[in-house]
Enzyme design. Sequence first.
Site, PDB file in Angstrom:
ATOM      1  N   SER A  17       0.851  -1.188   0.000  1.00  0.00           N
ATOM      2  CA  SER A  17       0.000   0.000   0.000  1.00  0.00           C
ATOM      3  C   SER A  17       0.888   1.239   0.000  1.00  0.00           C
ATOM      4  O   SER A  17       2.047   1.176  -0.410  1.00  0.00           O
ATOM      5  CB  SER A  17      -0.912  -0.041   1.240  1.00  0.00           C
ATOM      6  OG  SER A  17      -1.881   0.970   1.184  1.00  0.00           O
ATOM      7  N   ASN A  18       0.361   2.377   0.413  1.00  0.00           N
ATOM      8  CA  ASN A  18       1.169   3.604   0.473  1.00  0.00           C
ATOM      9  C   ASN A  18       0.738   4.435   1.674  1.00  0.00           C
ATOM     10  O   ASN A  18      -0.181   4.064   2.401  1.00  0.00           O
ATOM     11  CB  ASN A  18       1.028   4.375  -0.851  1.00  0.00           C
ATOM     12  CG  ASN A  18      -0.411   4.725  -1.139  1.00  0.00           C
ATOM     13  OD1 ASN A  18      -1.012   5.509  -0.427  1.00  0.00           O
ATOM     14  ND2 ASN A  18      -0.989   4.110  -2.173  1.00  0.00           N
TER      15      ASN A  18
END
Length: 217
Positions: free
Chosen positions: A21-22
Amino acid sequence: MKFVVTAGPTREALDPVRFISNRSSGKMGYAIAEAALAAGHQVNLISGPATIEPPKGARFLAITTSDELHRAVHRAVRDCDVLVMCAAVSDFKPANSASRKLKKQNAPFTLEFVPTRDILVSLSHESRNYFVVGFAAETHDLEKNAMQKLRKKNCDMIVANDVSKADSGMESDENAVSIFCRNGESRKISRAPKKNIARELVKIISKMSEKCLTKKS
Ligand code: CTP
């Protein structure tokens, strides 16, 4: 007007307990949704996993993966005037998501990733009757990269922010943005709380979209 706002990160599963993810917190997208509601617009907020509460009054849809977001956006734009793509969509996902937990290995290993679909690029733009605002998260060459994204992703407006600084942009409560429009106009909003930036953005988007949509009809 009817706003569709996407916010937060997407998650791409590696196995049942791990994902890629980020750092997106969703704060900017949620602030835009809130500002649009306060300005009297209808808001459809589509969000990846975020730890903040969605604004009251918004229609809310939670998604996890970039494929789910892709489907949700394509459905939502059938009935909207403005799309604000603030979500930080994963650009790649594991080629295979294991159905069982990957076991510990005592040697280096390699994972294969494949590109995700670009949602903005995938939206048809020929007979489009809604205004599209993209975001550009940049660590360098902000204007050049944002202008390239504006064209490549067929946006009417792109909001560029510098995500290399710890005190603004991703995860922070503050931001500073540069706005570039397809008609050549540009604006800067200097560092301020995301809620203030959002109010300013909604004003600019409302004005520009009205101009643009009137011209098309
Ligand atoms: N975006 C999208 N679909 C993707 C990736 C991004 O629609 N698969 C959208 C984002 O929501 C944003 C814009 O495209 O509005 C730009 O996203 P950004 O992360 O800045 O750029 P990328 O296209 O991912 O390119 P790069 O990572 O190389 O900067």
